[in-house]
Design a protein around this motif. Structure first.
Motif, PDB file in Angstrom:
ATOM      1  N   GLU A 239      25.019  43.900 -43.596  1.00  0.00           N
ATOM      2  CA  GLU A 239      26.331  43.832 -44.244  1.00  0.00           C
ATOM      3  C   GLU A 239      26.760  45.259 -44.577  1.00  0.00           C
ATOM      4  OE1 GLU A 239      26.268  41.185 -47.550  1.00  0.00           O
ATOM      5  OE2 GLU A 239      25.543  39.483 -46.377  1.00  0.00           O
ATOM      6  N   PRO A 240      27.346  45.957 -43.600  1.00  0.00           N
ATOM      7  CA  PRO A 240      27.710  47.362 -43.797  1.00  0.00           C
ATOM      8  C   PRO A 240      28.620  47.565 -45.004  1.00  0.00           C
ATOM      9  CG  PRO A 240      27.909  46.744 -41.489  1.00  0.00           C
ATOM     10  CD  PRO A 240      27.686  45.477 -42.251  1.00  0.00           C
ATOM     11  N   ILE A 241      28.358  48.632 -45.716  1.00  0.00           N
ATOM     12  CA  ILE A 241      29.169  48.977 -46.887  1.00  0.00           C
ATOM     13  C   ILE A 241      30.387  49.768 -46.432  1.00  0.00           C
ATOM     14  CG2 ILE A 241      29.170  50.173 -49.114  1.00  0.00           C
ATOM     15  CD1 ILE A 241      26.151  49.879 -49.192  1.00  0.00           C
ATOM     16  N   ASP A 242      31.534  49.430 -46.970  1.00  0.00           N
ATOM     17  CA  ASP A 242      32.758  50.158 -46.664  1.00  0.00           C
ATOM     18  C   ASP A 242      32.603  51.624 -47.065  1.00  0.00           C
ATOM     19  OD1 ASP A 242      35.828  49.974 -46.094  1.00  0.00           O
ATOM     20  OD2 ASP A 242      35.640  51.036 -48.004  1.00  0.00           O
ATOM     21  N   LEU A 243      33.174  52.522 -46.274  1.00  0.00           N
ATOM     22  CA  LEU A 243      33.011  53.954 -46.529  1.00  0.00           C
ATOM     23  C   LEU A 243      33.567  54.368 -47.885  1.00  0.00           C
ATOM     24  CD1 LEU A 243      33.738  55.566 -43.036  1.00  0.00           C
ATOM     25  CD2 LEU A 243      31.554  54.899 -44.057  1.00  0.00           C
ATOM     26  N   ASP A 244      34.649  53.746 -48.311  1.00  0.00           N
ATOM     27  CA  ASP A 244      35.188  54.060 -49.639  1.00  0.00           C
ATOM     28  C   ASP A 244      34.183  53.677 -50.727  1.00  0.00           C
ATOM     29  OD1 ASP A 244      37.656  55.154 -48.869  1.00  0.00           O
ATOM     30  OD2 ASP A 244      38.497  53.150 -48.555  1.00  0.00           O
ATOM     31  N   GLU A 245      33.502  52.537 -50.534  1.00  0.00           N
ATOM     32  CA  GLU A 245      32.485  52.124 -51.505  1.00  0.00           C
ATOM     33  C   GLU A 245      31.291  53.073 -51.487  1.00  0.00           C
ATOM     34  OE1 GLU A 245      31.448  47.905 -51.805  1.00  0.00           O
ATOM     35  OE2 GLU A 245      33.062  47.515 -50.369  1.00  0.00           O
ATOM     36  N   LEU A 246      30.901  53.509 -50.294  1.00  0.00           N
ATOM     37  CA  LEU A 246      29.807  54.478 -50.193  1.00  0.00           C
ATOM     38  C   LEU A 246      30.130  55.742 -50.980  1.00  0.00           C
ATOM     39  CD1 LEU A 246      28.671  54.335 -46.443  1.00  0.00           C
ATOM     40  CD2 LEU A 246      27.261  53.847 -48.439  1.00  0.00           C
ATOM     41  N   GLU A 258      33.541  62.536 -45.491  1.00  0.00           N
ATOM     42  CA  GLU A 258      33.818  62.881 -44.095  1.00  0.00           C
ATOM     43  C   GLU A 258      33.348  64.305 -43.793  1.00  0.00           C
ATOM     44  OE1 GLU A 258      35.260  61.008 -41.779  1.00  0.00           O
ATOM     45  OE2 GLU A 258      36.160  59.322 -42.871  1.00  0.00           O
ATOM     46  N   ARG A 259      33.606  65.218 -44.711  1.00  0.00           N
ATOM     47  CA  ARG A 259      33.233  66.617 -44.489  1.00  0.00           C
ATOM     48  C   ARG A 259      31.723  66.800 -44.420  1.00  0.00           C
ATOM     49  NH1 ARG A 259      37.421  69.483 -48.793  1.00  0.00           N
ATOM     50  NH2 ARG A 259      39.263  69.537 -47.417  1.00  0.00           N
ATOM     51  N   PRO A 269      31.184  59.607 -40.527  1.00  0.00           N
ATOM     52  CA  PRO A 269      30.242  58.667 -41.149  1.00  0.00           C
ATOM     53  C   PRO A 269      30.262  57.295 -40.485  1.00  0.00           C
ATOM     54  CG  PRO A 269      32.057  59.207 -42.644  1.00  0.00           C
ATOM     55  CD  PRO A 269      32.131  60.150 -41.504  1.00  0.00           C
ATOM     56  N   SER A 270      31.430  56.840 -40.044  1.00  0.00           N
ATOM     57  CA  SER A 270      31.503  55.533 -39.385  1.00  0.00           C
ATOM     58  C   SER A 270      30.741  55.550 -38.066  1.00  0.00           C
ATOM     59  CB  SER A 270      32.960  55.128 -39.157  1.00  0.00           C
ATOM     60  OG  SER A 270      33.634  56.099 -38.387  1.00  0.00           O
ATOM     61  N   ARG A 271      30.826  56.671 -37.347  1.00  0.00           N
ATOM     62  CA  ARG A 271      30.102  56.787 -36.079  1.00  0.00           C
ATOM     63  C   ARG A 271      28.586  56.796 -36.323  1.00  0.00           C
ATOM     64  NH1 ARG A 271      30.442  55.475 -30.862  1.00  0.00           N
ATOM     65  NH2 ARG A 271      29.171  56.835 -29.551  1.00  0.00           N
ATOM     66  N   TYR A 272      28.150  57.487 -37.361  1.00  0.00           N
ATOM     67  CA  TYR A 272      26.722  57.543 -37.666  1.00  0.00           C
ATOM     68  C   TYR A 272      26.210  56.168 -38.094  1.00  0.00           C
ATOM     69  CZ  TYR A 272      22.272  59.304 -39.388  1.00  0.00           C
ATOM     70  OH  TYR A 272      20.930  59.521 -39.574  1.00  0.00           O
ATOM     71  N   TYR A 273      26.988  55.482 -38.902  1.00  0.00           N
ATOM     72  CA  TYR A 273      26.620  54.135 -39.359  1.00  0.00           C
ATOM     73  C   TYR A 273      26.492  53.196 -38.155  1.00  0.00           C
ATOM     74  CZ  TYR A 273      26.377  50.888 -43.383  1.00  0.00           C
ATOM     75  OH  TYR A 273      25.963  50.023 -44.365  1.00  0.00           O
ATOM     76  N   LEU A 274      27.424  53.308 -37.227  1.00  0.00           N
ATOM     77  CA  LEU A 274      27.391  52.486 -36.020  1.00  0.00           C
ATOM     78  C   LEU A 274      26.124  52.770 -35.214  1.00  0.00           C
ATOM     79  CD1 LEU A 274      28.759  50.522 -34.023  1.00  0.00           C
ATOM     80  CD2 LEU A 274      29.921  52.513 -33.023  1.00  0.00           C
TER      81      LEU A 274
END
Length: 367
Positions: A239-246, A258-259, A269-274
């Motif tokens: 259940e991936p956590i939304d980036l804003d929540e992270l 992002e930086r 970060p989305s690419r790494y999570y994927l």
């Protein structure tokens, strides 16, 4: 929790007899890491504290994962009386455990043998139902598959685990640490420390050490926020956590998040999570009979077509071809019930090396 003897033992005590059951494609480094401390214990003490025997299902030669051929001492059915049995696993463990292995291990357990495993050998004990209700360690790459296949086994990320008359370790040199602890309990800390010194082994790791390389080394940076974020990602793949929540969890802004990834990991970060989710999916496809739909679900994909598209883009092949390549579809009946286990014979060192190259490890790092 444990019941191993501790302290110095009487001079006239008979040597402990240990049988190493070698499965096809076992990892040689794990076997050596388990045997060498026993040899050195005998040498340094000037007594035969331990006696060991290598076994295979029929007494025939067996191939290690690096293609080396090993001639065992005996068939497991003709083994001498043993105090302890250690299963040595390796690559393609789901294809190498047979009904015969399972039946023999169960018979040994009924005789109150101490049972252990190194690398992926825990899979064989679990297939035999001999780890139900026990804590267990296994090589981290096999961990997800065992969690899915054997829910009654308390899987651990620890380097090794000692639980009553069961002891299991991950792969590589982890068996060395486990055996040094067992030797310390049998014959005292002074002997295990002397063995460590002979092996130029600076620190004997303990049960509380975890087997994965620390994130700071994996990521190539000691940036604390980044380590915290990646740890959260790894713990939440289904259940991936939304980036804003992270970002909120680690007290940074979305822009700072992002930086951090662009600066240190050169991706979003989305690419790494994927990537983390796809690597987990590949392990499950290769090591379990789970359907592609099930794999997609436990790796956080709500759509199977989307999962297949992402998988093809990252690995260059669709999920179904990955499974065909590893023969997992032919092994569905293997897991986890012993009566359904079958054997896939190997023909030689090239077969062993070919299987090694097809393991998920070889695509976990993109060069």
């Amino acid at each position: 929790m444990t019941s191993f003897n501790s302290g110095a033992q009487p001079q006239n005590r008979a040597p402990q007899s240990i049988g190493f059951l070698l499965l096809d494609n076992f990892t040689l480094i794990s076997l050596a890491s388990a045997v060498e401390p026993l040899r050195m214990a005998n040498q340094l003490s000037g007594r035969e504290l331990y006696r060991w025997t290598t076994l295979t299902v029929d007494g025939g030669q067996v191939w290690a994962s690096d293609g080396l051929q090993i001639t065992p001492d005996a068939s497991m059915h003709k083994a001498p009386t043993l105090d302890t049995i250690i299963v040595c696993g390796g690559i393609g463990i789901q294809r190498t455990v047979t009904r015969e292995h399972v039946s023999w291990l169960q018979s040994q357990a009924r005789q109150s043998r101490r049972l252990g495993a190194v690398c992926t050998g825990s899979w064989a004990l679990a297939c035999a139902g001999l780890l139900d209700g026990f804590d267990c360690s296994v090589h981290w790459e096999c961990l997800a598959a065992m969690q899915e296949a054997f829910p009654r086994v308390a899987m651990s990320t620890r380097l090794f685990t000692l639980d009553r008359n069961r002891f299991t370790s991950s792969g590589g040199t982890a068996p060395l640490d486990m055996m040094l602890h067992l030797i310390s309990r049998d014959h005292g800390r002074e002997l295990s420390a002397a063995i460590s010194e002979m092996f130029v082994y600076e620190r004997i790791r303990n049960e509380q050490d975890h087997q994965r390389v620390p994130l700071k080394h994996m990521l190539g940076t000691n940036q604390p926020k980044l380590q915290e974020i990646v740890a959260l990602m790894e713990a939440n793949l289904e259940e991936p956590i939304d980036l804003d929540e992270l970002a909120v969890y680690v007290a940074v802004s979305r822009r700072q998040l992002e930086r951090l990834f662009q600066k240190y990991l050169h991706c979003s970060p989305s690419r790494y999570y994927l990537k983390l989710r796809l690597i987990r999916a590949r392990q499950l496809l290769k090591q379990t009979p789970m359907s592609i739909i099930e794999v997609a679900s436990v790796c956080g994909f709500v759509s199977t077509p989307h999962f297949s598209k992402c998988y093809r883009e990252y690995f260059g092949i669709p999920p179904r071809d990955e499974r065909v390549g590893s023969n997992t579809t032919q092994q569905v009946a293997m897991l986890p019930l012993p009566q359904a286990i079958v054997m896939s014979p190997l023909s030689g060192p090239m077969s062993a090396l070919s299987q090694a190259r097809n393991e998920s490890t070889f695509a976990s790092v993109r060069l």
